[in-house]
Design an enzyme around this catalytic site. Structure first.
Site, PDB file in Angstrom:
ATOM      1  CG  HIS A  88      30.072  70.847  36.449  1.00 42.22           C
ATOM      2  ND1 HIS A  88      29.692  68.769  36.750  1.00 42.22           N
ATOM      3  CD2 HIS A  88      29.446  71.318  36.148  1.00 42.22           C
ATOM      4  CE1 HIS A  88      28.297  68.831  36.853  1.00 42.22           C
ATOM      5  NE2 HIS A  88      27.794  70.780  36.674  1.00 42.22           N
TER       6      HIS A  88
ATOM      7  CG  ASP B 264      24.186  71.525  40.437  1.00 43.80           C
ATOM      8  OD1 ASP B 264      23.606  71.583  39.762  1.00 43.80           O
ATOM      9  OD2 ASP B 264      24.911  72.865  40.851  1.00 43.80           O
TER      10      ASP B 264
ATOM     11  CG  HIS C  35      23.557  70.235  36.355  1.00 44.91           C
ATOM     12  ND1 HIS C  35      23.080  71.082  36.184  1.00 44.91           N
ATOM     13  CD2 HIS C  35      23.416  70.006  34.529  1.00 44.91           C
ATOM     14  CE1 HIS C  35      22.137  71.485  35.444  1.00 44.91           C
ATOM     15  NE2 HIS C  35      23.124  71.251  34.090  1.00 44.91           N
TER      16      HIS C  35
ATOM     17  CG  ASP D  71      20.905  73.331  38.924  1.00 45.99           C
ATOM     18  OD1 ASP D  71      20.633  72.492  40.125  1.00 45.99           O
ATOM     19  OD2 ASP D  71      22.384  73.283  38.333  1.00 45.99           O
TER      20      ASP D  71
END
Length: 384
Positions: A134, A170, A172, A259
């Site tokens: 990120h 991921d 995200h 996740d």
């Protein structure tokens, strides 16, 4: 002689720690390493001690002013308004002492892996301490200070004219990496993640395809919340095989966030260990088919660090080292040591029980929506 697989590790990875109660806790790296050692799939000869990344290496992706801000913040010498400008001192990414040094160590781990692969010392290397996807050029975001993935790809491109396929599983969206190569036709990014309608960072739509000469080299599958293994794996495998055949990479870099598991406290996907067994198997096949085996795997998200992350990341290494995920019971010695600290009962097997997932009444609807999403992405990108 080229070794098949290597595992990057230093105890200093644990210095990347925002606070005692922050969801990002790199003790999960230690938990994974010790699980693999007790399983005996990781031995001393597999371990590679990483270097610390130099400022000029970090600056391959991050602005010099941002690097300086991180240094000052970690020394307690950055005013609050300036810190906020750089995404530092937020709830997600609070300031901690010596944060530059800790972050540079994670980056150095990933760069060490790149060096070892480019030098021909290893075919496949795992740096589960990395995966901070990120981070942006001049801003921290989503627990990520320096984006080791993007820095490593920039470094790789600088060292050798290799086409890089970046694969992000991921939950995200891999927004920081995508942004760094959005106009680069030599770096193809593929992210499969929970839709941004419900989850940070809110990006990663199918329509995000790249710009200028990089148009058509960004791929996104924002799958529906509560997606289960069958649908996730159908989309992941179908898309990755088609993207790889289209792009024909020279090296594959995978970000292996853990996740998307149904036990993760920060996301809404409903995967189990079935997904985390299959994800690295397909990645290894792609690396062997197109990249002469060259595969760099990093960590990423994953916030149930006791029950999920060690097994999920452990399977990445197991596939790298042995060609297959582990089956059966977890080592008793590992369970006995860490159950004392775990706030929940630890799983006793590499696999999840049949009752691990909640009942999702909308499963058929979610699966159909995801299939249409895959069709949309493939039509959008014209690679069918």
């Amino acid at each position: 002689m080229t070794k098949k697989a290597g595992f990057i590790y230093t105890p200093d990875f644990l210095n990347y720690q925002f606070s005692a109660d922050h969801p990002f806790n790199h003790k999960r790296v230690l938990l994974t390493k010790e699980l693999l050692e007790e399983q005996t799939t990781l031995i001393t000869e597999d371990l590679i001690t990483p270097r610390i990344a130099a400022d000029e290496e970090i600056a391959l992706f991050h602005d010099a002013s941002y690097i300086e801000a991180v240094k000052r913040a970690g020394n307690g010498d950055l005013k609050e308004d300036r810190a906020q400008e750089y995404g530092l001192g937020t709830e997600d990414t609070p300031i901690f002492s010596n944060m530059h040094q800790a972050s540079a160590q994670l980056v150095g781990g990933t760069l060490t892996a790149v060096d070892k692969i480019l030098n021909g010392d290893y075919k496949k290397i795992a740096n589960i301490g990395g995966g901070l996807h990120h981070g942006f050029q001049r801003k921290a975001s989503g627990f990520c200070i320096y984006n080791d993935c993007a820095i490593a790809i920039k470094y790789l491109r600088k060292q050798d004219d290799l086409k890089v396929l970046y694969v992000d599983t991921d939950a995200h969206h891999g927004d920081g990496v995508q942004s760094g190569f959005y106009d680069d036709p030599n770096v193809c990014t593929f992210s499969i993640h929970e839709t941004g309608r419900y989850l940070f960072p809110g990006t990663g739509n199918v329509s995000e395809r790249g710009i200028k000469s990089g148009h058509g080299y960004s791929f996104n599958l924002p799958i529906d919340a509560f997606t289960e293994d069958e649908s996730f794996l159908e989309l992941y495998e179908t898309a990755l095989r088609k993207i790889a055949a289209f792009f024909k990479p020279d090296i594959i870099v995978t970000q292996n966030g853990a996740d998307s598991h149904c036990l993760d406290p920060l996301t809404h996907l409903c995967g189990t260990m079935k997904s985390f067994e299959k994800i690295p198997v397909i990645a290894a096949e792609i690396a062997d088919t197109y990249c002469d085996g060259r595969w760099l795997a990093v960590g990423g998200g994953g916030y149930d660090m006791w029950r999920v992350v060690p097994r999920a990341w452990g399977q990445v290494w197991n596939v790298m080292k042995t060609g297959a995920p582990c089956k059966g019971p977890l080592p008793e010695t590992w369970l006995e040591k860490w159950q004392k600290e775990s706030p929940a009962p630890l799983p006793v097997s590499w696999q999840d029980g049949a009752d691990i997932q909640p009942n999702i009444p909308r499963k058929a609807e979610i699966t159909e929506k995801n299939k249409l999403l895959l069709e949309d992405m493939l039509k959008y990108t014209a690679i069918i």
